[in-house]
Scaffold this active site. Structure first.
Site, PDB file in Angstrom:
ATOM      1  N   THR A   1       0.822  -1.215   0.000  1.00 21.72           N
ATOM      2  CA  THR A   1       0.000   0.000   0.000  1.00 21.72           C
ATOM      3  C   THR A   1       0.851   1.258   0.000  1.00 21.72           C
ATOM      4  O   THR A   1       0.457   2.280  -0.550  1.00 21.72           O
ATOM      5  CB  THR A   1      -0.932  -0.024   1.236  1.00 21.72           C
ATOM      6  OG1 THR A   1      -1.781  -1.158   1.109  1.00 21.72           O
ATOM      7  CG2 THR A   1      -1.783   1.221   1.334  1.00 21.72           C
TER       8      THR A   1
ATOM      9  N   SER B   1       1.534  -7.515  -0.834  1.00 25.06           N
ATOM     10  CA  SER B   1       2.392  -8.409  -0.038  1.00 25.06           C
ATOM     11  C   SER B   1       1.809  -9.810   0.132  1.00 25.06           C
ATOM     12  O   SER B   1       2.499 -10.716   0.586  1.00 25.06           O
ATOM     13  CB  SER B   1       2.729  -7.795   1.317  1.00 25.06           C
ATOM     14  OG  SER B   1       1.642  -7.841   2.198  1.00 25.06           O
TER      15      SER B   1
ATOM     16  N   THR C   1       1.553  -4.347   4.319  1.00 22.53           N
ATOM     17  CA  THR C   1       1.418  -4.661   5.747  1.00 22.53           C
ATOM     18  C   THR C   1       0.840  -6.057   6.004  1.00 22.53           C
ATOM     19  O   THR C   1       1.015  -6.597   7.088  1.00 22.53           O
ATOM     20  CB  THR C   1       0.511  -3.627   6.452  1.00 22.53           C
ATOM     21  OG1 THR C   1      -0.761  -3.615   5.798  1.00 22.53           O
ATOM     22  CG2 THR C   1       1.134  -2.245   6.422  1.00 22.53           C
ATOM     23  N   ASP C   2       0.153  -6.646   4.997  1.00 23.09           N
ATOM     24  CA  ASP C   2      -0.510  -7.940   5.250  1.00 23.09           C
ATOM     25  C   ASP C   2       0.471  -9.007   5.724  1.00 23.09           C
ATOM     26  O   ASP C   2       0.157  -9.794   6.625  1.00 23.09           O
ATOM     27  CB  ASP C   2      -1.215  -8.443   3.975  1.00 23.09           C
ATOM     28  CG  ASP C   2      -2.461  -7.635   3.648  1.00 23.09           C
ATOM     29  OD1 ASP C   2      -2.862  -6.796   4.468  1.00 23.09           O
ATOM     30  OD2 ASP C   2      -3.041  -7.851   2.560  1.00 23.09           O
TER      31      ASP C   2
END
Ligand code: ASP
Length: 350
Positions: free
Chosen positions: A43, A89, A122-123
């Site tokens: 992101t 990710s 961030t995942d």
């Protein structure tokens, strides 16, 4: 008299500010730390409808475009960029992990390089952080960051997170602390960092374990050392690896189907069970796990707490300590790259 004094003070202030400005803008460029930014997407590199936080395309901006959004970076470091990939990710793979680890290990040998920043979605940020924590071989700061809002949203958090990550990667105090994650003013250890919310800007955190430091206006404060083995202290060697063993994670819940467990076991080199409570499961799960010949690690679907070896339901399994299922899977994969790995010792030490 007053006029002469005021003129002298004026000249002094002007000369002082010129000297300060020359220093801040880095006339002495070679004295600034050199930070390598390895961009992977997410992101932080996302682009979408102006002002909106959802419905964007992650992994759209390049590393160069990311740094051009934060001109202040030039004041604190000489920046090099390496575009490792540009993906959401959830599309990170073991191949990308190995490329990241091997690139960092190679570049860290250059005495002119001060530290590294990885930009990441961030995942799965916590997984890449822990993998690198176990495979990079340097004391130099390795810092991972990302953002919850795309670059085109109102109050995008990416530029600040990137700025703070570069500050940490440049800071002598960040050396030898293992891989670090920097997010929303806080510094986390790779072993305990996790994504804890689907949308808040403070989503990257570390639950009960908390942050080990913070960043404010470029100043870096670190108060804790990671207690578990990391980086130079590990026995894992990414340089000789082209792939990782296959480890599957099975989530236990009421009436969970043992056929899935059997299928996963037949197609994997090792299993991690996300058990209920302190790593528990049904009698049917228990008897199936007892019949398996591949290594099985028991973790919990609960974020907080620890699983201990002496309280396991099945004697042929290994306790994940307080590692989440996804982090336990990473340690098991790396352990399985070694011959006769002592899994109980490793899950205690890492
Ligand atoms: N899906 C995105 C990713 O992990 C989410 C983010 O970066 O915040 O790449």
């Amino acid at each position: 008299m007053i006029f002469v004094f005021a003129t002298l003070v004026g000249i002094y202030l002007m000369v002082h500010s010129l000297i300060f400005q020359a220093h801040a803008e880095g006339d002495n460029d070679s004295e600034k730390p050199r930070v390598v930014i390895l961009a992977t997407g997410g992101t932080i590199a996302g682009v979408g409808e102006i002002g909106k936080t959802a419905g964007y395309a992650p992994g759209s901006l390049t590393a160069e475009e990311l740094i051009s959004e934060v001109p202040l970076l030039e004041r604190i470091a000489r920046i090099d960029t390496v575009q490792i990939c540009n993906v959401n990710s959830d599309d990170i793979t073991a191949k990308i992990w190995l490329e990241l680890a091997n690139t960092i290990n190679r570049m860290a040998k250059d005495p002119d390089v001060t530290g590294f920043v990885i930009t990441h979605g961030t995942d799965t940020l916590e997984e890449t952080a822990y993998f690198l924590n176990l495979t990079v071989k340097t004391e130099k700061p390795v810092v991972i960051t990302g953002s919850m809002r795309p670059s085109t949203s109102i109050s995008a958090d990416g530029p600040m997170n990137l700025y703070q990550a570069v500050c940490v990667a440049s800071a002598p105090v960040a050396r030898g602390k293992g891989v670090l994650a920097v997010f929303s003013d806080r510094i986390y250890s790779a072993r305990t960092v996790a994504k804890t919310s689907t949308y808040h800007v403070t989503a990257i955190a570390a639950g009960e374990m908390g942050a080990i430091g913070m960043v404010r206006d470029g100043a870096v404060f670190i108060y804790e050392m990671p207690a578990k083995r990391h980086t130079l202290q590990t026995e894992f060697d990414a340089s000789s690896l082209y792939a990782l063993p296959k480890v599957s994670i099975l989530y236990f819940y009421v009436d969970a189907d043992v056929e899935l467990l059997r299928f996963a076991a037949a197609h994997s080199d090792g299993l991690v069970i996300a058990g209920a409570g302190a790593g528990e499961f049904s009698q049917s799960f228990k008897s199936t796990i007892e019949s398996l010949v591949i290594p099985v690690v028991i973790s919990s679907r609960i974020d907080d707490g620890v699983i201990t070896q002496d309280n396991l339901l099945c004697k042929n399994t290994v306790a994940a300590d307080n590692l989440s299922p996804q982090k336990a899977a990473i340690l098991l994969k790396l352990a399985l790259t070694l011959e006769d790995a002592d899994l109980v010792r490793m899950f205690g030490e890492y």
